[in-house]
Design a protein around this motif. Sequence first.
Motif, short mmCIF file in Angstrom:
data_model
loop_
_atom_site.label_atom_id
_atom_site.label_comp_id
_atom_site.label_asym_id
_atom_site.label_seq_id
_atom_site.Cartn_x
_atom_site.Cartn_y
_atom_site.Cartn_z
N GLY A 73 0.71 -1.30 -0.07
CA GLY A 73 -0.04 -0.02 -0.14
C GLY A 73 0.99 1.33 0.10
N HIS A 74 2.06 1.29 -0.37
CA HIS A 74 2.91 2.39 -0.38
C HIS A 74 2.94 3.22 1.05
N SER A 75 2.78 2.60 2.10
CA SER A 75 2.83 3.66 3.09
C SER A 75 4.26 3.13 4.06
N GLY A 76 4.94 2.41 3.72
CA GLY A 76 6.29 1.99 4.26
C GLY A 76 7.12 3.38 4.30
N GLY A 80 11.35 1.08 0.95
CA GLY A 80 11.52 -0.30 0.49
C GLY A 80 10.85 -0.61 -0.84
N ALA A 81 9.62 -0.10 -0.91
CA ALA A 81 8.81 -0.34 -2.05
C ALA A 81 8.91 0.29 -3.19
N LEU A 82 9.98 1.42 -3.30
CA LEU A 82 9.98 2.27 -4.41
C LEU A 82 11.06 1.69 -5.45
N SER A 141 -4.69 2.29 3.76
CA SER A 141 -3.97 1.87 2.74
C SER A 141 -3.16 0.89 2.55
N CYS A 142 -2.36 0.69 3.83
CA CYS A 142 -1.56 -0.45 4.10
C CYS A 142 -2.00 -1.85 3.66
N GLN A 143 -1.36 -2.61 3.31
CA GLN A 143 -1.89 -4.15 3.03
C GLN A 143 -1.20 -5.14 4.05
N ILE A 144 -2.08 -6.31 3.83
CA ILE A 144 -1.52 -7.30 4.92
C ILE A 144 -0.30 -7.77 4.70
N GLY A 145 0.06 -7.96 3.31
CA GLY A 145 1.33 -8.38 2.89
C GLY A 145 2.39 -7.48 3.39
N GLY A 146 2.09 -6.11 3.35
CA GLY A 146 3.16 -5.05 3.72
C GLY A 146 3.35 -5.18 5.10
N ILE A 148 3.18 -7.33 7.13
CA ILE A 148 3.83 -8.93 7.48
C ILE A 148 5.29 -8.55 6.82
N ALA A 149 5.43 -7.98 5.95
CA ALA A 149 7.03 -7.76 5.40
C ALA A 149 7.36 -6.84 6.30
N THR A 150 6.87 -5.86 6.82
CA THR A 150 7.43 -5.06 7.73
C THR A 150 7.29 -5.14 9.32
N ASN A 151 6.80 -6.45 9.63
CA ASN A 151 6.34 -6.84 10.95
C ASN A 151 5.91 -5.63 11.58
N ALA A 152 4.83 -5.20 11.10
CA ALA A 152 4.07 -3.81 11.78
C ALA A 152 3.83 -3.94 12.80
N GLY A 153 3.78 -2.72 13.68
CA GLY A 153 3.26 -2.62 15.10
C GLY A 153 2.10 -1.64 15.06
N GLY A 154 2.21 -0.72 15.81
CA GLY A 154 1.12 0.13 15.86
C GLY A 154 0.74 0.51 17.13
N GLY A 207 11.08 -13.38 -0.31
CA GLY A 207 9.83 -13.91 -1.05
C GLY A 207 8.73 -12.87 -1.20
N ILE A 208 7.75 -13.37 -1.95
CA ILE A 208 6.49 -12.46 -2.13
C ILE A 208 5.53 -13.10 -1.33
N VAL A 209 4.98 -12.34 -0.22
CA VAL A 209 3.83 -13.11 0.42
C VAL A 209 2.53 -12.93 -0.28
N GLY A 381 5.19 8.81 20.71
CA GLY A 381 5.08 7.28 20.01
C GLY A 381 4.47 6.66 20.97
N HIS A 382 4.96 4.98 20.88
CA HIS A 382 4.00 4.28 21.50
C HIS A 382 4.84 3.77 22.77
N VAL A 383 4.68 4.70 23.79
CA VAL A 383 5.82 4.61 25.02
C VAL A 383 5.44 3.34 25.70
N ALA A 427 12.45 0.39 15.41
CA ALA A 427 11.49 -0.51 16.08
C ALA A 427 10.09 -1.03 15.45
N GLU A 428 9.96 -0.26 14.17
CA GLU A 428 8.62 -0.47 13.47
C GLU A 428 8.70 -0.50 12.01
N HIS A 429 9.42 0.79 11.50
CA HIS A 429 9.52 0.83 9.94
C HIS A 429 10.16 -0.12 9.21
C1 LIG Z 1 0.68 7.64 8.70
C2 LIG Z 1 1.55 6.39 8.80
C3 LIG Z 1 1.39 5.75 9.95
C4 LIG Z 1 2.03 4.75 10.48
N1 LIG Z 1 1.92 4.08 11.73
C5 LIG Z 1 2.80 2.97 11.79
C6 LIG Z 1 2.71 2.28 13.01
O1 LIG Z 1 2.16 2.83 14.02
N2 LIG Z 1 3.49 1.14 13.28
C7 LIG Z 1 4.10 0.68 12.10
O2 LIG Z 1 4.67 -0.47 12.25
N3 LIG Z 1 4.15 1.23 10.97
C8 LIG Z 1 3.64 2.32 10.44
N4 LIG Z 1 3.57 3.09 9.56
C9 LIG Z 1 4.53 2.18 8.43
C10 LIG Z 1 3.60 1.52 7.38
O3 LIG Z 1 2.25 1.88 7.44
C11 LIG Z 1 3.95 -0.08 7.60
O4 LIG Z 1 5.35 -0.21 7.60
C12 LIG Z 1 3.04 -1.05 6.77
O5 LIG Z 1 3.28 -2.26 7.44
C13 LIG Z 1 3.58 -0.92 5.23
O6 LIG Z 1 2.32 -1.80 4.61
P1 LIG Z 1 2.31 -1.25 3.00
O7 LIG Z 1 1.40 -2.65 2.41
O8 LIG Z 1 1.86 0.11 2.82
O9 LIG Z 1 3.70 -1.70 2.32
P2 LIG Z 1 4.75 -1.03 1.40
O10 LIG Z 1 5.04 0.30 1.79
O11 LIG Z 1 4.15 -1.00 0.15
O12 LIG Z 1 6.00 -1.90 1.31
C14 LIG Z 1 6.76 -2.22 2.56
C15 LIG Z 1 7.76 -2.99 2.34
O13 LIG Z 1 7.06 -4.52 2.35
C16 LIG Z 1 7.40 -4.95 1.15
N5 LIG Z 1 6.23 -5.56 0.72
C17 LIG Z 1 4.94 -5.18 0.59
N6 LIG Z 1 4.01 -6.07 0.30
C18 LIG Z 1 4.75 -7.24 0.35
C19 LIG Z 1 4.23 -8.47 -0.08
N7 LIG Z 1 2.92 -8.80 -0.28
N8 LIG Z 1 5.47 -9.74 0.08
C20 LIG Z 1 6.37 -9.00 0.32
N9 LIG Z 1 7.02 -8.14 0.70
C21 LIG Z 1 6.04 -7.16 0.59
C22 LIG Z 1 7.92 -3.93 0.09
O14 LIG Z 1 8.82 -4.44 -0.86
C23 LIG Z 1 8.43 -3.03 1.22
O15 LIG Z 1 9.92 -3.49 1.20
C24 LIG Z 1 3.06 4.24 9.18
C25 LIG Z 1 2.78 4.81 8.04
C26 LIG Z 1 2.29 6.18 7.65
C27 LIG Z 1 2.21 6.59 6.48
#
Ligand SMILES: Cc1cc2nc3c(=O)[nH]c(=O)nc-3n(C[C@H](O)[C@H](O)[C@H](O)COP(=O)(O)OP(=O)(O)OC[C@H]3O[C@@H](n4cnc5c(N)ncnc54)[C@H](O)[C@@H]3O)c2cc1C
Length: 474
Positions: A73-76, A80-82, A141-146, A148-154, A207-209, A381-383, A427-429
Amino acid sequence: MTDTISFLNELTSLLGERGLIREPDAMARYTSDWAGDTLGMPLAVARPANTQEVAEIAKRCYEHGVAMTPQGGHSGLVAGALPAAHGQELVISLERLNNVRAIDPINFTMTVDAGCILENVKLAAAEQDCDFPLSLGAQGSCQIGGNIATNAGGLNVLRYGMMRELVLGLEVVLPDGRIWESLNALHKDNRGYDLQQLFLGSEGTLGIVTGAVLKLSPRPTQNRTALLGLPSVQAVIDLYSLARRDCCDLLTAFELIPRRCIELAIEATPELSDPLDSAYPWYVLMEVAATGPIDLGSMLEQLLETGMERELVLDGALASSDTQSAQLWQFRESMLEGQRRRGEHLRTDISVPISSLPDFVSRASDVVMAASPECEIIAYGHVGDGNLHFNILPPLSMADSDKKAHLHDLEERLFEVLDDVNGSISAEHGIGRTKQAPYLARLSPIERELISGIKALFDPKGLMNPGRILPAKQ
Ligand SMILES: Cc1cc2nc3c(=O)[nH]c(=O)nc-3n(C[C@H](O)[C@H](O)[C@H](O)COP(=O)(O)OP(=O)(O)OC[C@H]3O[C@@H](n4cnc5c(N)ncnc54)[C@H](O)[C@@H]3O)c2cc1C
């Protein structure tokens, strides 16, 4: 690489016109991220419709030696996704893999395509009276695959953990096009090495999730939100310690917000007005949530009473409805927009042991202000996870051409203080491209050898998201 035209023609016949974008104008929206950063144009953008198509694309890239950039979803926030500036990477967008495959409310699991938008996954879980607890500002906008790939927190990590703890099974297309199917819905599984965890936080380099089994929770039936004014970061940490004990395990969010961020939020969203009668140096936005007959209101009131008696809390607003709660959360969301409007600035997502936070904020602020007295520090932040966005806004008077080098210098000084408390530069990005140099500089030889070995095992030709986390294979 072999003949580009015949490679792209092969992909077009595989995916159809809808599945492969080759015109620069149409590709433009796949070249920038949320922050507006761009690097270059891709070779083309593939938009597969299912896992099999992802596998066929990877197989051809492997045969022809074409680099692949998985894109969600381009929110990284680490580029990394550019697609790279050299224009030779094939972007593989997962946006058409967006089906919820199954929900099992008794097992508390759901199986989804990797391209599902997080917000939609949360809504689908809620329809079955379940909760998928990952919550973050980019969830629309972010996707589950993203994720997973970034080990998102929040926002809810302190109660539910990061993505690593919310995924039970995965389906992944490997760089050579083979599909690794491990869509287990088991809450306990202790068979040998955990391959799946390698993909969590791998940022598309292994790999691609394409699919995942997610762990759900019972949907909270009630929550209470409070925005509090506090005198110091030490008071914030003392209140956090109290809240962890007095609110059982019901604390879902505990956010630190400095006064400047309240001002930035009001600047960005003029409908907002100062949330408390006076201004305070620090604020905490906290939430408790529960299912079942628990009196959350009394629990929170009792906590605040104790906090005030101990002079940790100076004032506070308690939301008594969902609308009021949403209004309090609006400050947290709008302050990000306020920052974005200030243009180029230093974004960090560091973490330190929670108990070290007050000392770290004070020392890091001293170091940064000594080097650049006119910059503005906004540390929020997420203290509850020790996670701090220690961001730095350059002086308004600074020329754009000077900003990059200046902010880079401040980042290095900040990371030196971080090293002293054994903190993490991410810690998260994640690492992506933007944090690669400080990441590599801090790896021990043994870590570098093991990490490079894992990369070589999964991706021997170095075609999967090259140049992210590790340098591209020469
Ligand atoms: C306003 C805002 C708030 C945010 N808050 C947080 C937060 O609280 N916590 C947090 O952890 N992050 C946060 N983020 C960062 C971001 O949202 C996360 O990193 C999110 O998980 C990225 O998902 P995406 O789908 O947008 O991935 P993308 O930006 O498209 O890609 C991110 C990375 O994952 C890879 N990728 C994407 N999809 C796949 C797939 N299917 N298989 C393999 N690799 C893949 C890409 O190559 C790239 O390296 C925030 C971002 C914004 C803009």
